[in-house]
Design a protein around this motif. Structure first.
Motif: not given
Length: 84
Positions: A75-76, A46, A20-21, A28, A72, A24-25, A64, A42, A69
């Motif tokens: 993790e956030v 979401l 996931t990290k 991004y 994600i 996302l990176n 993604i 993002l 979702r």
């Protein structure tokens, strides 16, 4: 009997945290390279679930969509609260 009042537990597999990290990176970076505000895009994705908030550039949209979702958001939230 009525509504079940048990609390359900949601366990997120540890293997997925790193995936996931990384995704996302990558997403991004792709959004940034295309000139978008990655955070806004993002958040739009979401909230709505609409993948068109994510660019196709570098396969970001396909990446993604490999994640749910809720994965994600977990993790956030963990990063924001600085918890493991």
């Amino acid at each position: 009997m009525g509504i079940d009042e048990r609390t359900l537990q949601f366990d997120f597999p540890k293997d997925n945290e790193e995936l996931t990290k990384n995704i996302l990176n990558e997403v991004y970076k792709s959004l940034l390279e295309k000139g978008y505000n990655p955070v806004n895009q993002l958040v739009g994705y979401l909230i709505s679930g609409d993948p068109t908030y994510i660019t196709n550039y570098n396969g970001a949209r396909a990446l993604i969509r490999k994640l749910e979702r809720d994965e994600i958001l977990e993790e956030v939230l963990k990063a924001y609260l600085d918890i493991k």
